[in-house]
Design an enzyme around this catalytic site. Structure first.
Site, short mmCIF file in Angstrom:
data_model
loop_
_atom_site.label_atom_id
_atom_site.label_comp_id
_atom_site.label_asym_id
_atom_site.label_seq_id
_atom_site.Cartn_x
_atom_site.Cartn_y
_atom_site.Cartn_z
N ASP A 487 -20.95 13.34 -13.51
CA ASP A 487 -20.97 14.80 -13.68
C ASP A 487 -21.27 15.53 -12.38
O ASP A 487 -21.08 16.74 -12.29
CB ASP A 487 -22.10 15.17 -14.65
CG ASP A 487 -21.64 15.18 -16.09
OD1 ASP A 487 -20.44 15.37 -16.32
OD2 ASP A 487 -22.49 14.99 -16.97
C1 GLC Z 1 -25.50 14.89 -15.88
C2 GLC Z 1 -26.33 14.51 -14.73
C3 GLC Z 1 -27.28 15.55 -14.34
C4 GLC Z 1 -26.66 16.92 -14.35
C5 GLC Z 1 -25.95 17.16 -15.66
C6 GLC Z 1 -25.19 18.42 -15.77
O1 GLC Z 1 -26.20 14.76 -17.03
O2 GLC Z 1 -27.04 13.33 -14.97
O3 GLC Z 1 -27.78 15.24 -13.09
O4 GLC Z 1 -27.66 17.85 -14.13
O5 GLC Z 1 -25.01 16.20 -15.82
O6 GLC Z 1 -25.57 19.37 -14.90
C1 GLC Z 2 -25.45 11.98 -17.89
C2 GLC Z 2 -24.38 12.57 -18.76
C3 GLC Z 2 -23.13 11.72 -18.74
C4 GLC Z 2 -22.71 11.44 -17.34
C5 GLC Z 2 -23.85 10.88 -16.52
C6 GLC Z 2 -23.51 10.74 -15.07
O1 GLC Z 2 -25.91 10.80 -18.44
O2 GLC Z 2 -24.83 12.71 -20.08
O3 GLC Z 2 -22.09 12.35 -19.45
O4 GLC Z 2 -21.64 10.55 -17.38
O5 GLC Z 2 -24.97 11.73 -16.62
O6 GLC Z 2 -23.39 11.95 -14.43
#
Ligand code: GLC
Ligand code: GLC
Length: 814
Positions: A487
Site C-alpha cells: 500500500d
Molecule cells: C497499509 C500499510 C500502512 C498504511 C495503510 C494505508 O495498511 O501497512 O502503513 O498506513 O496501508 O495508509
Molecule cells: C496492510 C494492508 C494490506 C497491505 C499491507 C502492505 O496489511 O492491510 O492490504 O497489503 O499492509 O502494505
C-alpha cells in the site's frame, strides 16, 4: 521474560501479570456481535459494524492506557476499600491475578484480602449479546460483607460521531430502566430501531445511568465516587454521557461462593413495532425480555458456554496436527486458526491498533483471509466471496474497501489498486479447492452493487484477469495504479503536501509506473483461472490464459530480472526500483517471494537465485525485512514507503504477512529446513521468551516486527488483524506440512525439516476424515503414499468412491 504461559489442553493463554508490555487482547463473538477485550477488561463491543453500531465507548489512541471496558469493582464493607479483580481500572494491588484468553471467551480474576473473584466474558453462539459471569468466593474465616459494581459506558452508536460531535451528543443521550434492566435508547426516538441493554441477575441494590453521578466530578474510572461511597444513586441520564452500572450486595459466609450474571446486548425491533404502547416513546420490550431473562440464569449461561466450547472444538478439529515442534502444533491447532477467524470477521477494522471507525473490509485483505479460513466455515467464505465480488467494478477493478453493514464499496478510498482484482481469483480458487462447490461460479453477482448488472461469478474472474491486460505499461509489465500489495509503494502519488493521503492522492496519469509483483501475481492467478476453466471444460479459454501468462513470463524475464533477483517495479520516470542500480531499496521481498511462490523461475534457476538473495540481504534473526537498504529519506516518487523511519512498516520492517511467500518459495525449492526456520523466526509462540522485546501477544501474529535498521529491532506492532494470519497458516499447513487442497482432491506433499521423523494429522475434507501419518525414511521430499493400505500413484488422494467417510493415509518420505 514471559508474562504468562500456554495452556494448550484448554486452548488458553494464561496471563499472570496484568501490566503486560501492551494490552494483550482477545475477541469475543464470532458471528455478528463482537467484543474486544484486553487482559485487564478493557475494550468495547459492537454489532456487525465497529463504527456504526458501537455499543460501548472506548478511548482512542489509547495504548497503553486502555480505558473504556467491562469494569467490575468490589468493595469491602468493613475496610471500605475497593478494587477491581481485573486490575484495571483501579490498578489496586492484587494476588493471583490471571487472565485466561480462550476460544471466544476471556476469564479474568484475582484474589484480594481473602476475596477471590473472577469474571467469565463471552458471547453465546447465535445471540447478539455478551455474558459476564462474576463468581465471588469468601476465603476468609469470617463473614464478608461486599458490594459488587459492574459498569459500562454507552457509545452513542456511530463511534466517529461519538468521538467528535459533542455539541449535539451531550443533548441526545437517553435511557430507560425497567425491572432492573438498563436500556440505552439514544436516537431511538428518531431513526434507529435498535437499542442496547445491560441487565443483572440480582438487581435492586442500585443502578446508575448518568456517568457523572457514577464517577463524580473530575474523577476517572479508577475512583468512581459512587463506588467509593458504596451506593449507586439510581440516576437517569438525560443527555450528557449515558452509562450502565449495577450494584449487587453480597453477604458471604466463610467458604461461600456466589455467582452474579450480567448481560449486555443489542436488540432490534421492526420499525412498525418500535414503541409499546404504540404511539408512546417507550421501547417495545416484548421480544427482548425473554432473551434477557434467559441468559441472566447461570444455568443458561453455562449451557451457552458449553455450546461455544463445542463449536470451537469442531471448528478447529477440521485440521489438527502433531509434529515434533510444539510451537508449530499450538499455532496450527489453536491460535493461528483462531486468529484466521478474527481476521475473516474483522478484516482490518477493529483491534487495539485499528480504530474500527476507519477502514471497512479490504478487498485484497478479505480475499487473502479466505486462505486461512475457508476450511473452517466454507458457507461463510462463500457468502463473503459473493459480497466481495458484488463490489467489483465493471472494469474488473475493485473498490479497495467496502463497509460491512451496507456491503457497498467505500467511495472515500475508491479503487485503482491494480493488484486487487487478482485476489478474487485466488480467493475463489481456494474456495473451490476446499469445497468442490462449482455452483458458486454460476451465482449471479452484481457489479458495484448495481441492480440489473448481474453476471455469473465466473465472469467476474474473467474481468479480474483482463483488468491487467488492459493496463500494461511501457515494458509490458502491469501498471501499478495507486499501489499494489504494498500500500505504501505509491508511484503515482508525488505528494508534497502534509496530511495528504498517500493512497488517494494522484498527481500522475499512471501510464508509466509498473509492478513486477503484479506481474508475478498475474501469472499465478492466470494459472489458477486456467485450471478452473479447464475443469469446466473450457479448454480453449484455458489455453488463452496460459498463453497470456507465458507472454508475461517472457516480459518478467526480459524486464523483471535484475541478474540475481527479481526487480520490484519501475517508477514514473521509468527508473528501476529494487535493483542493484538503486542507491537504496536495491532488493525487495514481495516480487521475489511471490514469484518463487508462483514457481516462476523454478526451471531456469532464477527462483533459487532470488531466494538465496533474499536469504543474504533480507533475512534477519527476527524475520525477513521488506527491502534493503532501507530508505533513509523521503522520496517524492516512491510515496509512503519512504515516509517511515528505516526499519518500520513497509520501509524495511519485517512485514510478517509476506514472510510466508518466501517460506512457500523455499518449499518449492525443496528446502524444508529453511522454510521451517523462517516460519519459526516470526512464530509468536516461539518468541514468547523474548516478551519484553516482542511486546505483543505471544499467541497471535502481529503485522510487523521492527527490522534491523530500527532502534527497536525485534519489536512487534499491530497485532491480530493482519494478512499474516492467513498466509502463515496457509504456508505451514499447505506447503511445509504439505496437506494441500487441490481441485482434484487432497494433495499430500510435505517439505518438512530433515530432523523431523515425521508427523501425524487429521484433516476433514469434503466430508471425509483423512488420518494422515508421514514418516521420514530418507532426507528428501519424495513421497510414496498408501491409502487404507493400498499404494497410490502421485500424491493426490482422490475422494473415496465407496462411501467411506474415514481413510488412513500413510506417506513415506525418502
Ligand atoms: C497499509 C500499510 C500502512 C498504511 C495503510 C494505508 O495498511 O501497512 O502503513 O498506513 O496501508 O495508509
Ligand atoms: C496492510 C494492508 C494490506 C497491505 C499491507 C502492505 O496489511 O492491510 O492490504 O497489503 O499492509 O502494505
Amino acid at each position: 521474560m514471559k508474562y504468562g504461559y500456554f495452556d494448550d489442553l484448554n486452548r488458553e493463554y494464561v496471563i499472570t501479570q496484568p501490566d503486560t508490555p501492551l494490552p494483550w487482547m482477545n475477541y469475543l463473538g464470532c458471528q455478528a456481535y463482537f467484543g474486544i477485550i484486553s487482559n485487564t477488561a478493557g475494550g468495547y463491543s459492537f454489532y456487525r459494524d465497529a463504527r456504526l453500531r458501537r455499543l460501548t465507548r472506548y478511548r482512542y489512541n489509547n495504548v497503553p492506557f486502555d480505558f473504556g471496558g467491562r469494569y467490575i469493582y468490589l468493595r469491602d464493607g468493613q475496610s471500605k476499600e475497593f478494587w477491581s479483580p481485573s486490575w484495571q481500572p483501579t490498578r489496586h494491588n492484587l494476588e493471583d491475578y490471571t487472565c485466561r484468553h480462550g476460544m471466544g471467551y476471556t476469564v479474568i480474576g484475582s484474589s484480594y484480602n481473602g476475596i477471590e473473584a473472577h469474571t467469565r466474558y463471552f458471547v453465546p453462539l447465535d445471540e447478539n449479546l455478551e455474558i459476564w459471569q462474576l463468581t465471588v468466593t469468601n476465603r476468609r474465616t469470617t463473614k464478608a460483607t461486599l458490594k459488587a459494581f459492574a459498569s459500562i459506558e454507552f457509545c452513542l452508536w456511530d463511534a466517529q460521531d461519538d468521538a467528535t460531535n459533542f455539541q449535539r451528543n451531550f443533548n441526545t443521550g437517553q435511557v430507560e430502566v425497567e425491572d432492573g434492566v438498563i436500556y440505552h435508547k439514544t436516537e431511538y426516538r428518531e431513526r434507529r430501531n435498535h437499542f442496547a441493554y445491560f441487565g443483572c441477575s440480582q438487581p435492586g441494590a442500585g443502578f446508575d445511568t448518568q456517568r457523572e453521578a457514577f464517577l463524580g466530578r473530575y474523577r476517572g474510572w479508577d475512583k468512581p465516587v459512587a463506588v467509593e461511597a458504596g451506593q449507586l444513586t439510581n440516576s437517569i441520564a438525560y443527555g450528557w454521557s449515558p452509562m450502565g452500572a449495577h450494584q449487587v450486595n453480597l453477604e458471604l459466609e466463610p467458604g461461600e461462593t456466589r455467582q452474579v450474571v450480567f448481560v449486555l446486548g443489542y436488540h432490534e425491533n421492526p420499525i412498525a413495532e418500535k414503541f409499546d404502547p404504540p404511539g408512546s416513546q417507550t421501547i417495545n420490550k416484548k421480544t427482548v425480555k425473554p432473551v434477557i431473562a434467559k441468559y441472566l440464569s447461570a444455568a443458561a449461561a453455562d449451557e451457552a458456554f458449553e455450546r461455544l466450547r463445542q463449536y470451537w472444538e469442531s471448528t478447529l478439529g477440521v485440521f489438527q496436527v502433531n509434529t515434533p515442534d510444539i510451537h508449530t502444533n499450538r499455532m496450527v491447532n489453536i491460535w493461528n486458526a483462531y486468529q484466521c477467524m478474527a481476521t475473516f470477521n474483522m478484516s482490518r477494522s477493529a483491534s487495539f491498533y485499528e480504530s474500527g471507525i476507519g477502514r471497512g473490509l479490504g478487498f485484497r485483505d478479505s480475499n487473502q483471509d479466505l486462505l486461512g479460513f475457508v476450511h473452517m466455515v466454507p458457507s461463510r467464505a462463500r457468502e463473503r466471496i459473493l459480497d466481495l465480488a458484488a463490489t467489483q467494478l465493471p472494469t474488473g477493478g475493485a473498490y479497495h474497501q467496502y463497509q460491512p453493514l451496507t456491503k457497498r464499496g467505500n467511495n472515500d478510498i475508491g479503487g485503482g489498486f491494480n493488484d486487487d482484482p487478482h485476489w478474487l481469483i485466488l480467493g475463489v480458487s481456494a474456495y473451490l479447492k476446499e469445497t468442490g462447490d462449482w455452483s458458486i461460479l454460476d451465482e449471479p453477482v452484481e457489479f458495484d452493487n448495481e441492480p440489473g448488472s448481474q453476471a455469473p461469478l465466473y465472469n467476474h474472474l474473467q474481468r479480474s484477469f483482463s483488468y491487467t491486460l488492459d493496463r500494461l505499461g511501457p515494458h509490458g509489465l502491469p501498471l501499478i495504479g495507486r499501489a499494489d500489495w504494498n500500500d505504501c509503494l505509491n508511484l503515482n502519488c508525488f505528494s508534497d503536501t502534509p496530511g495528504q493521503s498517500f493512497q488517494t492522492t494522484t498527481n500522475k496519469d499512471g501510464k508509466v509506473a509498473e509492478s513486477v509483483f503484479i506481474a508475478g501475481l498475474f501469472v499465478h492467478a492466470g494459472r489458477e483461472l486456467a485450471a478452473i476453466a479447464r475443469h469446466r471444460g473450457l479448454e480453449a479459454e484455458a489455453s488463452g490464459y496460459i498463453g497470456e501468462t507465458e507472454k508475461m513470463l517472457a516480459v518478467i524475464d526480459e524486464h523483471g530480472w535484475d541478474g540475481d533477483w527479481f526487480l520490484r517495479a519501475y517508477d514514473d520516470f521509468g527508473a528501476k526500483i529494487g535493483s542493484k542500480e538503486c542507491e537504496e531499496g536495491k532488493i525487495f521481498i514481495e516480487s521475489n517471494g511471490f514469484c518463487a511462490l508462483a514457481g516462476i523461475g523454478l526451471e531456469d534457476g532464477k527462483a533459487a537465485k532470488a531466494m538465496e538473495a533474499v536469504g543474504t540481504h533480507l533475512a534477519t534473526k527476527h524475520g525477513i525485512v521488506v527491502q534493503q537498504p532501507a530508505y533513509s529519506k523521503y522520496y517524492l516518487q516512491l510515496g509512503e514507503i519512504s515516509s517511515y523511519p528505516p526499519g518500520y512498516k513497509e520501509n524495511a520492517g519485517i512485514f510478517c504477512h509476506v514472510n510466508p511467500w518466501v517460506m512457500i518459495g523455499e518449499t518449492r525449492l525443496g528446502h524444508g529446513d529453511l522454510a521451517h526456520d523462517y516460519y519459526s523466526r516470526i512464530n509468536p509462540s516461539a518468541r514468547e521468551e523474548i516478551g519484553d522485546l516482542h511486546r505483543c501477544e505471544p499467541y497471535v501474529y502481529a503485522q510487523m516486527i521492527a527490522g534491523k535498521d530500527a532502534p527497536t529491532f525485534g519489536e512487534a506492532k499491530n497485532s491480530w488483524l493482519t494478512g499474516t494470519a492467513a498466509w502463515n497458516y496457509y504456508a505451514i499447513v499447505q506447503w511445509i506440512l504439505g496437506v494441500r487442497t487441490s481441485l482434484d482432491g487432497l494433495e499430500i506433499a510435505p517439505v518438512i525439516p530433515k530432523t523431523w521423523p515425521g508427523y501425524t494429522a487429521t484433516r476433514t475434507f469434503r466430508g471425509v476424515v483423512y488420518k494422515i501419518s508421514i514418516e521420514r525414511a530418507g532426507e528428501g521430499n519424495a513421497i510414496a503414499l498408501t491409502v487404507d493400505g493400498v499404494s497410490i500413484a502421485g500424491n493426490v488422494v482422490a475422494a473415496p468412491t465407496d462411501g467411506r467417510t474415514e481413510v488412513v493415509v500413510k506417506g513415506i518420505l525418502t
